[in-house]
Scaffold this motif. Sequence first.
Motif, PDB file in Angstrom:
ATOM      1  N   ASN A  99       0.836  -1.214   0.000  1.00  0.00           N
ATOM      2  CA  ASN A  99       0.000   0.000   0.000  1.00  0.00           C
ATOM      3  C   ASN A  99       0.862   1.252   0.000  1.00  0.00           C
ATOM      4  OD1 ASN A  99      -2.446  -1.204  -0.081  1.00  0.00           O
ATOM      5  ND2 ASN A  99      -2.913  -1.002   2.082  1.00  0.00           N
ATOM      6  N   LYS A 133       1.995   1.746  -3.412  1.00  0.00           N
ATOM      7  CA  LYS A 133       0.900   2.093  -4.340  1.00  0.00           C
ATOM      8  C   LYS A 133       0.441   3.537  -4.175  1.00  0.00           C
ATOM      9  CE  LYS A 133      -2.259  -1.109  -3.489  1.00  0.00           C
ATOM     10  NZ  LYS A 133      -3.347  -2.095  -3.519  1.00  0.00           N
ATOM     11  N   TYR A 134       0.405   3.991  -2.912  1.00  0.00           N
ATOM     12  CA  TYR A 134      -0.177   5.312  -2.664  1.00  0.00           C
ATOM     13  C   TYR A 134       0.872   6.392  -2.389  1.00  0.00           C
ATOM     14  CZ  TYR A 134      -4.239   2.343  -2.518  1.00  0.00           C
ATOM     15  OH  TYR A 134      -5.199   1.419  -2.854  1.00  0.00           O
ATOM     16  N   ASP A 185       4.989   6.516   5.325  1.00  0.00           N
ATOM     17  CA  ASP A 185       5.188   6.872   3.908  1.00  0.00           C
ATOM     18  C   ASP A 185       4.957   8.364   3.695  1.00  0.00           C
ATOM     19  OD1 ASP A 185       2.433   7.506   3.142  1.00  0.00           O
ATOM     20  OD2 ASP A 185       2.021   5.352   3.268  1.00  0.00           O
ATOM     21  N   ARG A 203     -12.549   1.382  -0.447  1.00  0.00           N
ATOM     22  CA  ARG A 203     -11.452   2.077  -1.116  1.00  0.00           C
ATOM     23  C   ARG A 203     -11.793   3.562  -1.104  1.00  0.00           C
ATOM     24  NH1 ARG A 203      -8.998   0.069  -6.385  1.00  0.00           N
ATOM     25  NH2 ARG A 203      -7.101   0.255  -5.158  1.00  0.00           N
ATOM     26  N   THR A 204     -10.804   4.394  -0.830  1.00  0.00           N
ATOM     27  CA  THR A 204     -11.115   5.830  -0.816  1.00  0.00           C
ATOM     28  C   THR A 204     -11.335   6.291  -2.255  1.00  0.00           C
ATOM     29  OG1 THR A 204      -8.814   6.454  -1.039  1.00  0.00           O
ATOM     30  CG2 THR A 204      -9.621   6.184   1.196  1.00  0.00           C
ATOM     31  N   SER A 239      -8.239   6.437  -4.388  1.00  0.00           N
ATOM     32  CA  SER A 239      -7.695   5.198  -4.954  1.00  0.00           C
ATOM     33  C   SER A 239      -8.608   4.625  -6.034  1.00  0.00           C
ATOM     34  CB  SER A 239      -7.445   4.164  -3.862  1.00  0.00           C
ATOM     35  OG  SER A 239      -8.619   3.887  -3.176  1.00  0.00           O
ATOM     36  N   GLY A 279      -6.317  -3.241  -6.793  1.00  0.00           N
ATOM     37  CA  GLY A 279      -6.766  -3.590  -5.441  1.00  0.00           C
ATOM     38  C   GLY A 279      -8.273  -3.681  -5.365  1.00  0.00           C
ATOM     39  N   HIS A 280      -8.727  -4.367  -4.325  1.00  0.00           N
ATOM     40  CA  HIS A 280     -10.171  -4.526  -4.130  1.00  0.00           C
ATOM     41  C   HIS A 280     -10.630  -3.978  -2.789  1.00  0.00           C
ATOM     42  CE1 HIS A 280      -9.031  -7.810  -6.949  1.00  0.00           C
ATOM     43  NE2 HIS A 280     -10.067  -7.325  -7.586  1.00  0.00           N
ATOM     44  N   GLY A 281      -9.742  -3.345  -2.068  1.00  0.00           N
ATOM     45  CA  GLY A 281     -10.125  -2.818  -0.757  1.00  0.00           C
ATOM     46  C   GLY A 281     -10.214  -3.897   0.297  1.00  0.00           C
ATOM     47  N   GLY A 334      -7.109  -5.553   1.469  1.00  0.00           N
ATOM     48  CA  GLY A 334      -5.808  -5.720   2.134  1.00  0.00           C
ATOM     49  C   GLY A 334      -5.838  -5.344   3.613  1.00  0.00           C
ATOM     50  N   LEU A 335      -6.300  -4.135   3.927  1.00  0.00           N
ATOM     51  CA  LEU A 335      -6.274  -3.689   5.320  1.00  0.00           C
ATOM     52  C   LEU A 335      -7.250  -4.481   6.189  1.00  0.00           C
ATOM     53  CD1 LEU A 335      -5.870   0.190   4.933  1.00  0.00           C
ATOM     54  CD2 LEU A 335      -4.154  -1.478   5.629  1.00  0.00           C
TER      55      LEU A 335
HETATM   56  P1  ADP Z   1      -6.642  -1.611  -1.673  1.00  0.00           P
HETATM   57  O1  ADP Z   1      -5.270  -1.057  -1.500  1.00  0.00           O
HETATM   58  O2  ADP Z   1      -6.680  -2.886  -2.372  1.00  0.00           O
HETATM   59  O3  ADP Z   1      -7.596  -0.609  -2.220  1.00  0.00           O
HETATM   60  P2  ADP Z   1      -6.693  -1.788   1.214  1.00  0.00           P
HETATM   61  O4  ADP Z   1      -7.685  -2.445   2.107  1.00  0.00           O
HETATM   62  O5  ADP Z   1      -5.285  -2.231   1.333  1.00  0.00           O
HETATM   63  O6  ADP Z   1      -7.244  -1.971  -0.239  1.00  0.00           O
HETATM   64  O7  ADP Z   1      -6.774  -0.233   1.469  1.00  0.00           O
HETATM   65  C1  ADP Z   1      -8.018   0.408   1.552  1.00  0.00           C
HETATM   66  C2  ADP Z   1      -7.896   1.849   1.123  1.00  0.00           C
HETATM   67  O8  ADP Z   1      -7.124   2.567   2.091  1.00  0.00           O
HETATM   68  C3  ADP Z   1      -7.138   2.035  -0.177  1.00  0.00           C
HETATM   69  O9  ADP Z   1      -8.012   1.922  -1.263  1.00  0.00           O
HETATM   70  C4  ADP Z   1      -6.590   3.434  -0.031  1.00  0.00           C
HETATM   71  O10 ADP Z   1      -7.575   4.353  -0.415  1.00  0.00           O
HETATM   72  C5  ADP Z   1      -6.360   3.571   1.452  1.00  0.00           C
HETATM   73  N1  ADP Z   1      -4.921   3.358   1.805  1.00  0.00           N
HETATM   74  C6  ADP Z   1      -4.356   2.220   2.259  1.00  0.00           C
HETATM   75  N2  ADP Z   1      -3.051   2.395   2.505  1.00  0.00           N
HETATM   76  C7  ADP Z   1      -2.777   3.685   2.210  1.00  0.00           C
HETATM   77  C8  ADP Z   1      -1.581   4.497   2.254  1.00  0.00           C
HETATM   78  N3  ADP Z   1      -0.426   4.019   2.661  1.00  0.00           N
HETATM   79  N4  ADP Z   1      -1.692   5.798   1.861  1.00  0.00           N
HETATM   80  C9  ADP Z   1      -2.879   6.303   1.464  1.00  0.00           C
HETATM   81  N5  ADP Z   1      -4.031   5.601   1.395  1.00  0.00           N
HETATM   82  C10 ADP Z   1      -3.990   4.305   1.750  1.00  0.00           C
END
Ligand code: ADP
Length: 327
Positions: A230, A233-234, A258, A277-278, A281, A289-291, A293-294
């Motif tokens: 993540n 990616k972000y 980060d 997912r925000t 993203s 991504g599918h939202g 991971g976290l």
């Molecule tokens: P994904 O990355 O597959 O969309 P995650 O569950 O990992 O799903 O993350 C959910 C959302 O949280 C992401 O879509 C992103 O909008 C936000 N996010 C996660 N990690 C970060 C990060 N390091 N910086 C900014 N936004 C993040």
Amino acid sequence: MFKSAYVKLTIWYVAIVMALSLAFSVWVYQETTREIRSGLERLRQPAVIGRQLPSAVVLALEDQLETARQRVLQNLIYLNIFVLGLGAGASYLLAKRTMRPIEEAMQAQNRFTADASHELRTPLAAIKTEIEVFLRAKNPSHQETTELLQSNLEEIDRLNMLAEELLLLAHEPTVQTEPLDLHRVVQKACKRLKALAAKQAISIEDKTETVFARISQKDFEKVITILLDNAIKYSPKESTIMLQTQLYKNIVELKVVDQGIGIQASEKDTIFERFYRTDTSRSKTKVAGHGLGLAIAKKIISSYGGTITVQSVVGKGSVFTVKLPSS
Ligand code: ADP
């Protein structure tokens, strides 16, 4: 479905309350009647009060006792009607309260199924449309064929990733108690993801130290991979990602820092929900991504009695903090 469950549960509660109330009333009524009867018997026996009472007095007393018996019966009927009304209301509220956690769990499950099927349908629809368009073309060139197959492969990869993530969400983490050196696992993960970061000219600084926590290597590897992935990616090009560990009394802390796009304060909790997912993203279609991971990371860390939180400033970066019981 839940309405009829409320009604059924209410009926059961009312039945229990009424059974108790009726049993109590019958007992009170029987005791009162018995007392009245023995009172009457005593009045009729002169030996008990020493002399014979005039029959008019006996009749009047008998009358009074009979009226008292009827009043007790009447009062018990009123009491039961009152208990029925009050019991029905209270039982309905109690039934609602009992069913609420089940209802919430069902709603979450339904939401999850709807989100999962939506995520599955998107790549499938893309594959279908591309193939349909391709079949309609008269003489597709070799290049067009290759492009179609490549695009289909990408969608299949997305489906594969989703299937893997869904499996991880369903899988219960193996809560083992062997102490694990987090530093060693972080080092390995950094090595693995260095090439991906290098593509964006992002550098990873591993400042972790040897700290031990009770978590399985496989589970911790998954969590650190999600957080690092993540962060890459972000984050913008040429930024830095830093990893740190700290040991408090009986807590081990890992921070992934980060300099990326950041997260709005209102979304700090929701990003840990499944399929969330925000907007940033989502609009960046190239961010895969599918939202999930976290949500996976949170599930794993919680199962070891730990927490995962985020602090962030939009446009400046984020700090994900994992806390685990130390060993
Ligand atoms: P994904 O990355 O597959 O969309 P995650 O569950 O990992 O799903 O993350 C959910 C959302 O949280 C992401 O879509 C992103 O909008 C936000 N996010 C996660 N990690 C970060 C990060 N390091 N910086 C900014 N936004 C993040």
